[in-house]
Each structure stands twice: as structure tokens, then as C-alpha cells.
Design a protein around this motif. Structure first.
Motif, mmCIF file in Angstrom:
data_model
loop_
_atom_site.group_PDB
_atom_site.id
_atom_site.type_symbol
_atom_site.label_atom_id
_atom_site.label_comp_id
_atom_site.label_asym_id
_atom_site.label_seq_id
_atom_site.Cartn_x
_atom_site.Cartn_y
_atom_site.Cartn_z
ATOM 1 N N LEU A 10 3.008 -16.096 1.317
ATOM 2 C CA LEU A 10 4.417 -16.076 1.713
ATOM 3 C C LEU A 10 5.369 -15.820 0.548
ATOM 4 O O LEU A 10 6.441 -15.235 0.738
ATOM 5 C CB LEU A 10 4.793 -17.400 2.386
ATOM 6 C CG LEU A 10 4.176 -17.681 3.749
ATOM 7 C CD1 LEU A 10 4.611 -19.060 4.241
ATOM 8 C CD2 LEU A 10 4.590 -16.619 4.764
ATOM 9 N N GLY A 11 4.984 -16.266 -0.642
ATOM 10 C CA GLY A 11 5.860 -16.134 -1.802
ATOM 11 C C GLY A 11 6.380 -14.719 -2.023
ATOM 12 O O GLY A 11 7.601 -14.492 -2.070
ATOM 13 N N PRO A 12 5.501 -13.730 -2.154
ATOM 14 C CA PRO A 12 5.963 -12.355 -2.374
ATOM 15 C C PRO A 12 6.784 -11.808 -1.208
ATOM 16 O O PRO A 12 7.720 -11.028 -1.415
ATOM 17 C CB PRO A 12 4.646 -11.577 -2.537
ATOM 18 C CG PRO A 12 3.655 -12.593 -2.986
ATOM 19 C CD PRO A 12 4.036 -13.841 -2.265
ATOM 20 N N ILE A 13 6.448 -12.243 0.008
ATOM 21 C CA ILE A 13 7.198 -11.774 1.190
ATOM 22 C C ILE A 13 8.616 -12.319 1.163
ATOM 23 O O ILE A 13 9.585 -11.582 1.366
ATOM 24 C CB ILE A 13 6.476 -12.211 2.488
ATOM 25 C CG1 ILE A 13 5.101 -11.543 2.579
ATOM 26 C CG2 ILE A 13 7.329 -11.856 3.708
ATOM 27 C CD1 ILE A 13 4.262 -12.024 3.746
ATOM 28 N N LEU A 14 8.751 -13.630 0.912
ATOM 29 C CA LEU A 14 10.073 -14.255 0.843
ATOM 30 C C LEU A 14 10.893 -13.652 -0.297
ATOM 31 O O LEU A 14 12.092 -13.395 -0.142
ATOM 32 C CB LEU A 14 9.935 -15.762 0.637
ATOM 33 C CG LEU A 14 9.271 -16.564 1.767
ATOM 34 C CD1 LEU A 14 9.129 -18.024 1.368
ATOM 35 C CD2 LEU A 14 10.058 -16.447 3.061
ATOM 36 N N ALA A 15 10.237 -13.416 -1.421
ATOM 37 C CA ALA A 15 10.938 -12.859 -2.581
ATOM 38 C C ALA A 15 11.432 -11.444 -2.297
ATOM 39 O O ALA A 15 12.546 -11.071 -2.692
ATOM 40 C CB ALA A 15 10.011 -12.857 -3.797
ATOM 41 N N ALA A 16 10.631 -10.662 -1.596
ATOM 42 C CA ALA A 16 10.996 -9.278 -1.315
ATOM 43 C C ALA A 16 12.095 -9.174 -0.256
ATOM 44 O O ALA A 16 13.011 -8.357 -0.382
ATOM 45 C CB ALA A 16 9.759 -8.496 -0.859
ATOM 46 N N LEU A 17 12.024 -10.013 0.780
ATOM 47 C CA LEU A 17 12.975 -9.904 1.894
ATOM 48 C C LEU A 17 14.322 -10.570 1.609
ATOM 49 O O LEU A 17 15.361 -10.090 2.068
ATOM 50 C CB LEU A 17 12.353 -10.515 3.161
ATOM 51 C CG LEU A 17 11.148 -9.769 3.751
ATOM 52 C CD1 LEU A 17 10.622 -10.515 4.970
ATOM 53 C CD2 LEU A 17 11.514 -8.338 4.121
ATOM 54 N N GLY A 167 19.334 -10.157 4.960
ATOM 55 C CA GLY A 167 20.615 -9.813 4.360
ATOM 56 C C GLY A 167 21.357 -10.980 3.746
ATOM 57 O O GLY A 167 22.509 -10.847 3.339
ATOM 58 N N ILE A 168 20.726 -12.150 3.680
ATOM 59 C CA ILE A 168 21.354 -13.341 3.106
ATOM 60 C C ILE A 168 20.500 -13.820 1.931
ATOM 61 O O ILE A 168 19.283 -13.976 2.066
ATOM 62 C CB ILE A 168 21.477 -14.471 4.149
ATOM 63 C CG1 ILE A 168 22.344 -14.001 5.325
ATOM 64 C CG2 ILE A 168 22.073 -15.720 3.519
ATOM 65 C CD1 ILE A 168 22.270 -14.880 6.529
ATOM 66 N N ARG A 169 21.127 -14.036 0.797
ATOM 67 C CA ARG A 169 20.385 -14.416 -0.407
ATOM 68 C C ARG A 169 20.501 -15.915 -0.658
ATOM 69 O O ARG A 169 21.578 -16.403 -1.006
ATOM 70 C CB ARG A 169 20.921 -13.642 -1.612
ATOM 71 C CG ARG A 169 20.007 -13.722 -2.828
ATOM 72 C CD ARG A 169 20.518 -12.822 -3.937
ATOM 73 N NE ARG A 169 19.549 -12.725 -5.003
ATOM 74 C CZ ARG A 169 19.730 -12.047 -6.130
ATOM 75 N NH1 ARG A 169 20.880 -11.406 -6.323
ATOM 76 N NH2 ARG A 169 18.803 -12.015 -7.063
#
Length: 252
Positions: A10-17, A167-169
Motif C-alpha cells: 500500500l505504501g507506494p500506492i498511497l504515495a503515488a496517488l 486530488g487531496i494531499r
């Protein structure tokens, strides 16, 4: 093991999105037990709060996450346990004591324990009064306390939603560890417990920039739910009255 597998996937997915940002990670002890105290905006807090932390955080979570039935309930239980969540009964009394013991066991193992003093998610993005159970835990455990403030998590997954918004950081800010050693041995003094809890909430307010409300989030939630129920009831009554009026007009 499941925790690290989930984080690896999940880490890379959350970081990318969502491209989350973290500040103050250096305030988290690299070794030994510590209590991470955070504001609670969304279920997303569990993920974005733990993402930048190089250690596992065992979050205390409501038992509802573990009481589902059928295949969906089984999957949820496995997921939350794997993610490091510890189920607790929030009904008070002996249940609260059980939660305290569970938290102490995590800390005795030298691990990080995550806890949300508000006791439930904020219904509107504001910061609410903390419950004093966290103070008792701090005084009994005698370990470092690190404030962890989430920002924008409620915009990603607002209450009642199941699909996160893009779209929210999000941001997470880890504050300077809080020192409560001056209160050690005073865990039975309610005024001391309230003072510690209020100091924690003030630190979270400073880090998050949230508006503080000196009321319990659970009470506000119940009021909002009752108001919404009454509004639905009034709308239903209005529709019935309109329908009755139309029928009368047709009869004329």
C-alpha cells in the motif's frame, strides 16, 4: 509480518496517488516504547499517519471494526489486525480497564502504541475534548509521548464514505515529545488526568491548526444524528401532507 506486507504494497500506492507529506519524523524514538497521540479525522488516519514511520504503530481501534459477520466481516477483522489495530470496547467500566491493559502490553513489548484521545472520529473536522484514559495510560507506562497531527484526512474520506477521494494531499506532523514525568504516581487524581489530556489536545491543536471545541465528539455526533433524523422525519411528514393536499384537490 502482515503489517509490513501491507505497508510494502500500500505504501507506494498511497504515495503515488496522494503524495502525502510528513514533518517531524525525527521526533519519533527509533527504539523502545512510546505512545503516539493523534487527532482523529478519518479512517485514513491509520494509513497516512503510519506511512512515514519506520516502525510499526499499534493503533487502538473500536471493536466495531472486528465484529462484522460473514465474509466481509472476516476480511475486515484480518485486515485491521494485520494493520496493527487493537480492538477495544468503548462502553467504559471494566471495558476501559481492559483497553488500558491491552495498551500496556504493547508498550511492555517495547513497541509504539497509537491512540486517539477524542475516542471517535471528528464529525466536522474540528478538534474535540480528549478523554482522560490516555492520561492514565501515560502515567502507568512512563514512556515518551509524541503528538501526531493529521491534516486533510477528513477530505480524503469524509464520514460515511467508503471510496477515498483523489486530488487531496494529506499531511502528518509529529511534534516534540511531551514530558509528563512531573505527574508520575498521580494516576488516580482526576484533575491531573484532565490537565494531561488538555495539554495533549492543545499540542494537537497547535500542530493541526484545527478549531478546538471543549465538548466530546461522541456527544456532538449523537446530536447531529438526532437532528438529521428529525429533519428526515419532518421531510417525510411534509411529503405526506403535500400528497394528501393533492388528493383533496383532485377530489374537488
Amino acid at each position: 509480518m502482515i503489517y509490513w506486507i501491507l505497508k510494502l504494497i500500500l505504501g507506494p500506492i498511497l504515495a503515488a496517488l496522494w503524495q502525502p507529506r510528513a514533518e517531524g519524523v525525527e521526533n519519533i524514538p527509533l527504539h523502545g516504547p512510546a505512545i503516539m497521540v493523534g487527532n482523529h479525522l478519518s479512517v485514513a488516519d491509520h494509513f497516512f499517519g503510519a506511512l512515514p514511520v519506520p516502525r510499526k504503530i499499534n493503533f487502538i481501534a473500536k471493536s466495531d471494526y472486528f465484529s462484522g459477520t460473514g465474509a466481509k466481516g472476516a476480511i475486515a477483522r484480518r485486515f485491521f489486525r494485520g494493520a496493527g489495530a487493537i480492538p477495544i470496547d468503548r462502553s467504559g467500566g471494566k471495558a476501559s480497564e481492559s483497553a488500558l491493559r491491552a495498551g500496556l502490553k504493547v508498550l511492555e513489548r517495547g513497541e509504539l502504541l497509537g491512540i486517539y484521545p477524542e475516542g471517535t472520529r471528528s464529525p466536522d473536522g474540528k478538534l474535540y475534548r480528549g478523554k482522560t484514559g490516555v492520561a492514565r495510560l501515560i502515567l502507568e507506562a512512563k514512556v515518551p509521548v509524541v503528538p501526531m497531527a493529521m491534516i486533510n484526512a477528513e477530505k480524503i474520506m469524509p464520514p460515511g464514505t467508503t471510496v477515498p477521494k483523489l486530488g487531496i494531499r494529506p499531511r502528518v506532523r509529529f511534534g516534540t515529545p511531551l514530558d509528563f514525568s512531573r505527574y508520575y504516581g498521580m494516576e488516580d487524581d482526576h484533575l491531573v488526568l484532565r490537565s494531561i489530556t488538555d495539554e495533549i489536545m492543545y499540542a494537537l491543536m497547535q500542530l493541526s491548526g484545527q478549531e478546538y471545541v471543549d465538548r466530546y465528539a461522541k456527544v456532538v455526533k449523537e446530536e447531529l444524528e438526532r437532528a438529521a433524523k428529525e429533519e428526515r422525519k419532518a421531510e417525510k411528514a411534509a411529503r405526506k401532507a403535500e400528497e394528501k393536499q393533492r388528493k383533496q384537490e383532485k377530489g374537488v
